[in-house]
Design a protein around this motif. Structure first.
Motif, mmCIF file in Angstrom:
data_model
loop_
_atom_site.group_PDB
_atom_site.id
_atom_site.type_symbol
_atom_site.label_atom_id
_atom_site.label_comp_id
_atom_site.label_asym_id
_atom_site.label_seq_id
_atom_site.Cartn_x
_atom_site.Cartn_y
_atom_site.Cartn_z
ATOM 1 N N HIS A 19 0.798 -1.136 -0.190
ATOM 2 C CA HIS A 19 -0.044 0.010 0.022
ATOM 3 C C HIS A 19 0.824 1.177 -0.171
ATOM 4 O O HIS A 19 0.700 2.362 0.793
ATOM 5 N N PHE A 58 -4.595 4.929 0.186
ATOM 6 C CA PHE A 58 -4.765 3.658 0.210
ATOM 7 C C PHE A 58 -4.700 2.917 1.520
ATOM 8 O O PHE A 58 -4.925 1.683 1.566
ATOM 9 N N SER A 59 -4.192 3.682 2.530
ATOM 10 C CA SER A 59 -4.152 3.040 3.970
ATOM 11 C C SER A 59 -4.723 3.901 4.890
ATOM 12 O O SER A 59 -4.521 5.114 4.721
ATOM 13 N N ALA A 106 -6.607 -0.136 2.864
ATOM 14 C CA ALA A 106 -6.055 -1.027 3.675
ATOM 15 C C ALA A 106 -6.158 -0.566 5.054
ATOM 16 O O ALA A 106 -6.014 0.608 5.266
#
Length: 484
Positions: free
Chosen positions: A27, A142-143, A170
Motif C-alpha cells: 500500500h 490507500f491505507s 487497507a
C-alpha cells in the motif's frame, strides 16, 4: 521483446508526482524519473522493447525491474488488468490517513488531550463517514489507521471496515483502549480479510485504572493483550507516566513483553485537554524528572535483555535486534541541506482527519489554539485540502523554515543537530508553527544527550556481548532512521 507489469503493481500519479508505481501489497507508491516511467508504461504486454537498444540508464533500470519482479517477460496470453492502467489522482500523495471516526469514548481518561470523556469533537454520522471514505479513494489514499475517542464504540464499525475494503483502502492499525477487543471482533475482521496491527494504551501496573477513570480497565487491557497474542496480531503500546507511576516502568515493560507486545512508546503526558485540569497538576513530571527516569531505567532495560522495542519520548529509542540504539532528538541536518529536509518526515506522507472533520498534519495539533486554522473536510473537499491549502504548506515545513521561523533556532549552537524537532510540541507551547520545540531545546542545552549516552552505552555494550545482532555490525549510539 514484450514485458508485462506484475499484477501486484499499478501505474498511478498524484498532483506534483505523476510518475508513481503503486504496490498493492504494501500500500505504498514509489516514484521514478519521467524518462524511466515511460519505459515502465511500455511494459503492457503489447509494446516491443529491445533491451540492447536502450540507453544505459534505461537498460539498467529494466534489469532492476526484472530483478525486483516488478515486471516479467510477457507470455502469449498476458495483459494488463484494468486496475493496472495509469490513473491520476487530483491531490498530493499521502500514504496513510490517521482518522478519528469518533470523538467519544467509553472510558473517562484523566489525561485525554481530545477530551473524549466529554465528546468534545463529537462524532460524524454514518453518511459523513461514507462520504469521507469516498473522498479518500478519490484522492488515492490507500491505507488508514482508525482511532477515536474509542473507535470500537461505533455501532457501524464493521460497516466502516467494509467501506474501506470496497474502496481498496487497507486498514493498517486500530488504536483502542482494548475494552471492546474480543473474539467476535477479531473473527469479524478476519472474515473480511483484515488483519491490522493494534495499538493499545497501558499506563503502568496498578495505575492504569486510575488514569483511565474506570475500574477494571487494567484487567480488560491485559485480557485484550493476551487475546491478541493468541491470535497472532502485531501489537504496540503507548504508556503515559506521571509521578505516582514512574516507579513501575520496569515491571510494566516486563509484563508487556510477556504479553507479546512488540514495541512501546512511553513518556509524560501532554499538558492539554483533560490533563490541563488543576486537579492533576501535581502529577505531571517535569522535563528534568522525566529524563532522570529514563536515565535510571535505560541500563535496567538492557539488563533485562531489551524485552521489546522502546521509544522514550525523543530521548532514547531502540529497535530490538538492532546493532545500534539512538537518540531520536538527534537528527543531524547540515545547513546546506536544510531547505531539502522536512522538519518532520512523517508529515510529508501521512495526515489526520478529526472527528469534527478537521484535516491537520498531526492529531495532537487539533487541540491547541493554532488548530483552528486548519481546514475542515465539512467545508472544503479533501482533494482541495491535499492539493493547495494552508495544510499543505505546513506539512512540507523544512528544517530551514523552522530555523528561519524563530530567533532561538536561528542562533542556537545545536542548530545542526535537532533538525527543528517536533512541530506538535512547538504548538503546545506557543502559537508559532515554526517555533521552538522546548523539549528538544531542554534536552540539548542541559547536557542530556551526553547523560543519556553515558547511561546507555556501557549497558548496551554488555547487552550486545550477550546478544550479538544477526548480520549487522555493532554501531552503538547512532541515530536510528525511523521512529518506532
Amino acid at each position: 521483446m514484450k514485458y508485462v507489469i506484475d499484477t501486484r503493481y499499478r501505474l498511478r500519479g498524484w498532483h506534483g508526482a505523476p510518475t508513481g508505481i503503486y504496490d498493492a501489497r504494501t500500500h505504498e507508491a514509489h516514484f521514478v524519473a519521467p524518462t524511466l516511467y515511460k519505459l515502465v508504461m511500455k511494459c503492457d504486454a503489447a509494446q516491443d522493447i529491445d533491451p540492447e537498444a536502450l540507453p544505459e540508464k534505461e537498460g539498467l533500470f529494466l534489469k532492476e525491474l526484472l530483478a525486483e519482479k516488478v515486471i516479467r517477460p510477457a507470455g502469449r496470453w498476458d495483459f494488463l488488468l484494468p486496475e493496472q492502467h495509469y490513473h491520476a489522482y487530483p491531490a498530493r500523495y499521502r500514504k496513510n490517513v490517521h482518522w478519528s471516526i469518533t470523538g467519544a469514548c467509553n472510558l473517562r481518561c484523566r489525561h485525554c488531550f481530545m477530551s473524549a470523556p466529554h465528546a468534545k469533537h463529537g462524532a460524524p454520522s454514518h453518511e459523513e463517514i461514507m462520504n469521507i471514505a469516498d473522498q479518500l479513494a478519490e484522492c488515492g489514499v490507500f491505507s488508514a489507521s482508525l482511532t477515536g475517542g474509542e473507535p470500537l464504540i461505533r455501532e457501524d464499525f464493521l460497516d466502516i471496515i467494509d467501506a474501506l475494503t470496497e474502496r481498496e483502502i487497507a486498514l493498517t492499525t486500530i488504536y483502542t483502549n482494548g475494552w471492546l477487543v474480543d473474539e467476535a471482533l477479531l473473527d469479524a475482521l478476519e472474515k473480511r480479510g483484515a488483519h491490522p496491527s493494534f495499538q493499545l494504551s497501558f499506563d503502568g501496573i496498578g495505575w492504569h485504572d486510575f488514569l483511565r477513570g474506570v475500574p477494571g480497565a487494567e484487567e480488560k487491557t491485559i485480557a485484550a493483550l493476551k487475546l491478541l497474542q493468541e491470535r497472532k496480531y502485531d501489537v504496540s503500546v503507548s504508556m503515559c507516566i506521571h509521578r505516582k507511576s514512574a516507579h513501575v516502568l520496569r515491571d510494566s515493560v516486563r509484563l508487556l513483553a510477556s504479553l507479546g507486545v512488540r514495541s512501546l512508546k512511553c513518556g509524560a503526558m501532554m499538558e492539554q485537554g483533560e490533563w490541563a485540569s488543576p486537579e492533576v497538576a501535581g502529577l505531571q513530571l517535569t522535563r528534568e524528572e522525566e529524563l532522570e527516569m529514563f536515565e535510571k531505567y535505560i541500563p535496567q532495560y538492557f539488563e533485562d535483555d531489551a524485552p521489546l522495542s522502546i521509544m522514550m519520548s525523543g530521548a532514547f529509542l531502540y529497535e530490538k535486534g538492532r546493532g545500534s540504539w539512538g537518540v531520536f532528538y538527534h537528527r543531524e541536518c547540515p545547513v546546506d541541506q536544510e531547505d531539502r529536509r522536512l522538519s518532520c518526515p512523517v508529515l510529508g506522507e501521512a495526515f489526520y482527519i478529526g472527528a469534527d472533520g478537521v484535516v491537520a498534519p498531526c492529531q495532537g495539533m487539533c487541540d491547541c489554539d493554532f488548530g483552528r486554522r486548519f481546514p475542515t473536510i465539512r467545508e472544503t473537499p479533501l482533494r482541495e485540502i491535499l492539493t493547495d491549502s494552508p495544510y499543505v504548506k505546513l506539512s512540507y515545513a523544512t528544517v530551514g523554515d523552522v530555523r528561519r521561523g524563530n530567533d532561538a533556532c536561528r542562533t542556537c549552537e545545536f542548530i545542526d543537530r535537532c533538525a527543528g524537532s517536533c512541530r506538535n510540541s512547538a504548538l503546545l507551547h506557543g502559537d508559532n508553527y515554526y517555533g521552538v520545540d522546548p523539549d528538544a531545546c531542554y534536552f540539548f542545552k542541559n547536557g542530556w544527550e551526553e547523560r543519556i549516552r553515558a547511561a546507555a552505552q556501557p549497558a548496551f555494550d554488555e547487552y550486545i556481548r550477550r546478544n550479538p545482532p544477526r548480520g549487522e555490525k555493532k554501531n552503538g549510539g547512532q541515530t536510528l532512521p525511523v521512529c518506532l
